[in-house]
Each structure stands twice: as C-alpha cells, then as structure tokens.
Design a protein around this motif. Structure first.
Motif, PDB file in Angstrom:
ATOM      1  N   VAL A 166      29.329  60.597  55.144  1.00  0.00           N
ATOM      2  CA  VAL A 166      30.030  60.413  56.423  1.00  0.00           C
ATOM      3  C   VAL A 166      30.155  61.705  57.214  1.00  0.00           C
ATOM      4  O   VAL A 166      30.822  61.738  58.249  1.00  0.00           O
ATOM      5  N   ASP A 167      29.496  62.771  56.737  1.00  0.00           N
ATOM      6  CA  ASP A 167      29.555  64.069  57.406  1.00  0.00           C
ATOM      7  C   ASP A 167      30.958  64.647  57.470  1.00  0.00           C
ATOM      8  O   ASP A 167      31.359  65.255  58.470  1.00  0.00           O
ATOM      9  N   ALA A 168      31.733  64.455  56.416  1.00  0.00           N
ATOM     10  CA  ALA A 168      33.051  65.070  56.341  1.00  0.00           C
ATOM     11  C   ALA A 168      32.903  66.583  56.241  1.00  0.00           C
ATOM     12  O   ALA A 168      32.016  67.098  55.561  1.00  0.00           O
ATOM     13  N   LYS A 169      33.778  67.295  56.922  1.00  0.00           N
ATOM     14  CA  LYS A 169      33.815  68.758  56.843  1.00  0.00           C
ATOM     15  C   LYS A 169      34.688  69.207  55.680  1.00  0.00           C
ATOM     16  O   LYS A 169      34.408  70.192  55.002  1.00  0.00           O
ATOM     17  N   GLU A 170      35.765  68.487  55.448  1.00  0.00           N
ATOM     18  CA  GLU A 170      36.718  68.814  54.399  1.00  0.00           C
ATOM     19  C   GLU A 170      37.219  67.511  53.799  1.00  0.00           C
ATOM     20  O   GLU A 170      37.443  66.539  54.518  1.00  0.00           O
ATOM     21  N   VAL A 171      37.403  67.499  52.476  1.00  0.00           N
ATOM     22  CA  VAL A 171      37.835  66.287  51.781  1.00  0.00           C
ATOM     23  C   VAL A 171      38.988  66.627  50.842  1.00  0.00           C
ATOM     24  O   VAL A 171      38.910  67.589  50.078  1.00  0.00           O
ATOM     25  N   ILE A 172      40.051  65.837  50.916  1.00  0.00           N
ATOM     26  CA  ILE A 172      41.170  65.946  49.985  1.00  0.00           C
ATOM     27  C   ILE A 172      41.308  64.595  49.281  1.00  0.00           C
ATOM     28  O   ILE A 172      41.535  63.576  49.934  1.00  0.00           O
ATOM     29  N   VAL A 173      41.136  64.598  47.965  1.00  0.00           N
ATOM     30  CA  VAL A 173      41.338  63.373  47.176  1.00  0.00           C
ATOM     31  C   VAL A 173      42.777  63.412  46.672  1.00  0.00           C
ATOM     32  O   VAL A 173      43.143  64.304  45.911  1.00  0.00           O
ATOM     33  N   PHE A 174      43.603  62.463  47.102  1.00  0.00           N
ATOM     34  CA  PHE A 174      45.033  62.591  46.819  1.00  0.00           C
ATOM     35  C   PHE A 174      45.616  61.462  45.974  1.00  0.00           C
ATOM     36  O   PHE A 174      46.788  61.520  45.595  1.00  0.00           O
ATOM     37  N   ASP A 175      44.831  60.436  45.670  1.00  0.00           N
ATOM     38  CA  ASP A 175      45.406  59.330  44.907  1.00  0.00           C
ATOM     39  C   ASP A 175      44.308  58.535  44.219  1.00  0.00           C
ATOM     40  O   ASP A 175      43.260  58.271  44.814  1.00  0.00           O
ATOM     41  N   HIS A 176      44.559  58.170  42.966  1.00  0.00           N
ATOM     42  CA  HIS A 176      43.678  57.257  42.229  1.00  0.00           C
ATOM     43  C   HIS A 176      44.526  56.107  41.697  1.00  0.00           C
ATOM     44  O   HIS A 176      45.597  56.327  41.133  1.00  0.00           O
ATOM     45  N   THR A 177      44.042  54.889  41.859  1.00  0.00           N
ATOM     46  CA  THR A 177      44.721  53.720  41.309  1.00  0.00           C
ATOM     47  C   THR A 177      43.736  52.919  40.472  1.00  0.00           C
ATOM     48  O   THR A 177      42.687  52.510  40.979  1.00  0.00           O
ATOM     49  N   ILE A 178      44.060  52.729  39.215  1.00  0.00           N
ATOM     50  CA  ILE A 178      43.243  51.910  38.327  1.00  0.00           C
ATOM     51  C   ILE A 178      43.860  50.518  38.282  1.00  0.00           C
ATOM     52  O   ILE A 178      45.061  50.364  38.028  1.00  0.00           O
ATOM     53  N   ARG A 179      43.047  49.515  38.562  1.00  0.00           N
ATOM     54  CA  ARG A 179      43.521  48.132  38.584  1.00  0.00           C
ATOM     55  C   ARG A 179      42.801  47.325  37.497  1.00  0.00           C
ATOM     56  O   ARG A 179      41.585  47.459  37.325  1.00  0.00           O
ATOM     57  N   VAL A 180      43.563  46.488  36.823  1.00  0.00           N
ATOM     58  CA  VAL A 180      43.029  45.631  35.765  1.00  0.00           C
ATOM     59  C   VAL A 180      43.501  44.211  36.035  1.00  0.00           C
ATOM     60  O   VAL A 180      44.695  43.974  36.268  1.00  0.00           O
ATOM     61  N   ASP A 181      42.571  43.264  36.001  1.00  0.00           N
ATOM     62  CA  ASP A 181      42.904  41.871  36.300  1.00  0.00           C
ATOM     63  C   ASP A 181      43.477  41.196  35.060  1.00  0.00           C
ATOM     64  O   ASP A 181      42.850  40.362  34.418  1.00  0.00           O
ATOM     65  N   ASN A 182      44.696  41.631  34.749  1.00  0.00           N
ATOM     66  CA  ASN A 182      45.401  41.143  33.569  1.00  0.00           C
ATOM     67  C   ASN A 182      46.870  40.996  33.939  1.00  0.00           C
ATOM     68  O   ASN A 182      47.441  41.901  34.559  1.00  0.00           O
ATOM     69  N   PRO A 183      47.508  39.876  33.588  1.00  0.00           N
ATOM     70  CA  PRO A 183      48.918  39.688  33.977  1.00  0.00           C
ATOM     71  C   PRO A 183      49.844  40.791  33.500  1.00  0.00           C
ATOM     72  O   PRO A 183      50.893  41.031  34.106  1.00  0.00           O
ATOM     73  N   ASN A 184      49.462  41.496  32.424  1.00  0.00           N
ATOM     74  CA  ASN A 184      50.319  42.544  31.877  1.00  0.00           C
ATOM     75  C   ASN A 184      49.987  43.931  32.406  1.00  0.00           C
ATOM     76  O   ASN A 184      50.630  44.908  32.007  1.00  0.00           O
ATOM     77  N   ALA A 185      49.002  44.029  33.292  1.00  0.00           N
ATOM     78  CA  ALA A 185      48.598  45.331  33.807  1.00  0.00           C
ATOM     79  C   ALA A 185      49.663  45.897  34.747  1.00  0.00           C
ATOM     80  O   ALA A 185      50.341  45.150  35.457  1.00  0.00           O
ATOM     81  N   VAL A 186      49.789  47.217  34.752  1.00  0.00           N
ATOM     82  CA  VAL A 186      50.724  47.871  35.669  1.00  0.00           C
ATOM     83  C   VAL A 186      50.276  47.676  37.107  1.00  0.00           C
ATOM     84  O   VAL A 186      51.085  47.397  37.998  1.00  0.00           O
ATOM     85  N   ARG A 187      48.982  47.831  37.355  1.00  0.00           N
ATOM     86  CA  ARG A 187      48.430  47.616  38.696  1.00  0.00           C
ATOM     87  C   ARG A 187      47.318  46.577  38.603  1.00  0.00           C
ATOM     88  O   ARG A 187      46.294  46.796  37.969  1.00  0.00           O
ATOM     89  N   LYS A 188      47.549  45.446  39.221  1.00  0.00           N
ATOM     90  CA  LYS A 188      46.576  44.358  39.250  1.00  0.00           C
ATOM     91  C   LYS A 188      45.783  44.432  40.550  1.00  0.00           C
ATOM     92  O   LYS A 188      46.184  45.119  41.496  1.00  0.00           O
ATOM     93  N   PRO A 189      44.651  43.727  40.652  1.00  0.00           N
ATOM     94  CA  PRO A 189      43.923  43.690  41.926  1.00  0.00           C
ATOM     95  C   PRO A 189      44.834  43.200  43.053  1.00  0.00           C
ATOM     96  O   PRO A 189      45.642  42.291  42.873  1.00  0.00           O
ATOM     97  N   ALA A 190      44.706  43.843  44.218  1.00  0.00           N
ATOM     98  CA  ALA A 190      45.520  43.463  45.376  1.00  0.00           C
ATOM     99  C   ALA A 190      44.944  42.196  45.991  1.00  0.00           C
ATOM    100  O   ALA A 190      43.829  42.204  46.521  1.00  0.00           O
ATOM    101  N   ARG A 191      45.703  41.125  45.940  1.00  0.00           N
ATOM    102  CA  ARG A 191      45.207  39.822  46.386  1.00  0.00           C
ATOM    103  C   ARG A 191      45.815  39.416  47.728  1.00  0.00           C
ATOM    104  O   ARG A 191      46.076  38.253  47.973  1.00  0.00           O
TER     105      ARG A 191
END
Length: 276
Positions: free
Chosen positions: A93-118
């Motif tokens: 995308v021709d970015a000049k500067e990039v800051i990676v500030f957040d990662h979210t791992i999602r698991v399609d499981n009822p017991n997962a902390v973060r599930k897919p955003a539906r």
C-alpha cells in the motif's frame, strides 16, 4: 462461484447502541446490541476476474507466508510478525511508516476468549479513529500525523489449518450506501471506543476467499483520514466441506500506517501495489 451464508446485520434505532466487552469484569463476556440474521450471497474471490485491489476496493488478498511458527501466549513471535507486517504494508500500500499495535487471536469455540466477530461492522468511526490515534501516539505526535495522511489497516490470517467454516467476508464499498452505517459505542473495562455497524441492504456485494490458508492474508482499510472507504466485514456462517471438522482459528492485526502522499484520485499516478 457464489455461496449462501448468514450474517448478522445491525438495526437502526433512535438511541445510541453499544457493545460491552469483558462485561462485569468477566474476560470474554460480551453484551451486544440487537442483531438480525440475514442470508446473503457471497462471491469467491478465487473465481473473480479481475480480483479486488486495495487501490480500488480498499481490500485485497495476497500470498504471504510467515516465519512465525506459532501464535501462542509467549509473545516471542511478535517481533518477527510485526516486522513481516511492516514489510507487507510498505510493499502493498506504499506505507511510509507502520505501527502494529494490536493482535487478536480468534477461535470458533464457545469457550474461546475471543470468538469470530459475527456482526457486520468496520473497526472505527471517525471519532473512534482520532481517539485511537491519540491513544497510540500521544496528542502531540497525533496532531503531526493528522496534518498528513494516515490510516488504520487490518491484516487477517488463518492459523494452523485452512479455513473451512466461518470465513471472513467483506462488502465491496461501492455497494454500501452512506445511511447503511450505524455509529456504535465499544465499551471496555478501561476505555471507550466507537465502531461502525452496518444495516442490511440487498445491494451489498459480499466477497470472501475460499479455503484461505495460513500462507494467505487479507488486508483491508478500516479508517483513512483522506476518505478511502472503510470495509464492512463479518465472519460468515457457512461451511465449505461438511466432511472437514477443523475449527476456525485466525489472527487479526491492527496497524496504523502513515503515507508519504495523498491518496491518488482518478487521473493521478496510482500507488505501487500487487493484488492476487
């Protein structure tokens, strides 16, 4: 190739609506506003010619293997993965500067902390993006970035196995009307943000990448201060192959990018980019 899937659209209401995350101090507990399950037709990006490009549709897909062997809680992978994402966005995308500030791992499981955003949404409202810019950079540096062009871009990747169920779907921005968008509060235990939900519209054109592998990524715009469209997206309730029973796992990485120049308009020289 066209598939049938179900998504959950938001509903226009006279009062402000909100999501409450980790509600009541319980990690993973989510209180959501009213959502309406809706069947949609979704086109497979692999069968579309030409495919989407970030320059035209603000969403694109590419083959981009990672050297990270796992995405566990040890965080040892983060430096490697952040460097890879920086390379990706500078190249694509021709970015000049990039800051990676957040990662979210999602698991399609009822017991997962973060599930897919539906729910059909985009990650920031204009006000929410401006506040997040300050949160990340501080007020003084945020003012400097705001004088030029910046954007928030999400990079999404499957983990461990190809996606067979609940793939991530995207709405082409040319099919979205301005009054489809709904401002929503996002309430965390320690801060408050804003996102944009989408109401149903039969004109929406949905796409996804079938059986997306861990060597492939989707990257899509979620806010741009010079007007590139934000991408409505959601997990799709659908299954590719009923004989496969893998659980969808994915990692989404939110990035803040600074551009060297304004977004090229029709008739101007376009950014260097490669789409698949």
């Amino acid at each position: 190739m066209t598939q049938i899937a179900t998504v959950n659209y938001h509903v226009h209401k006279p009062e402000r609506q909100a999501f409450e995350l980790d509600a009541g101090g319980i990690v993973g507990n989510l209180i959501a506003p009213e959502l309406v399950p809706t069947k949609i037709r979704v086109q497979d990006e692999r069968a579309r010619h030409p495919g989407t490009s970030f320059q035209k549709e603000a969403v694109a897909f590419t083959h981009f293997p990672t050297a990270a062997s796992s995405f566990d809680d040890g965080h040892f992978w983060r430096a490697t993965y952040d460097a890879e994402l920086t390379t990706l966005l500078i190249r694509e995308v021709d970015a000049k500067e990039v800051i990676v500030f957040d990662h979210t791992i999602r698991v399609d499981n009822p017991n997962a902390v973060r599930k897919p955003a539906r729910n059909v949404h985009s990650d920031y409202s204009p006000q929410g993006a401006e506040q997040r810019l300050i949160d990340i950079l501080g007020a003084e540096k945020a003012e400097q970035w705001s004088a030029g062009r910046y954007a928030f871009i999400n990079v999404w990747r499957p983990i461990e196995t190809p996606i067979n169920s609940s793939p991530l779907g995207f709405i082409l921005p040319s099919s979205v009307a301005s009054d489809d968008w709904i401002l929503l509060d996002l309430i965390y235990p320690d801060r408050k943000g804003q996102i944009m939900g989408l109401a149903a519209n039969p004109s929406h054109q949905w796409i996804y990448m079938s059986k997306m592998t861990p060597d492939e990524v989707a990257y899509f715009n979620i806010f741009d201060n010079q007007g590139r469209p934000s991408i409505g997206h959601s997990a799709l309730d659908m299954v590719e192959d009923l004989n496969i029973h893998t659980v969808r796992k994915s990692i989404e990485s939110r990035t803040l990018v600074r551009y060297a120049s304004p977004w090229p308009r029709p008739g101007n020289t376009s950014n260097r980019e490669r789409c698949t």
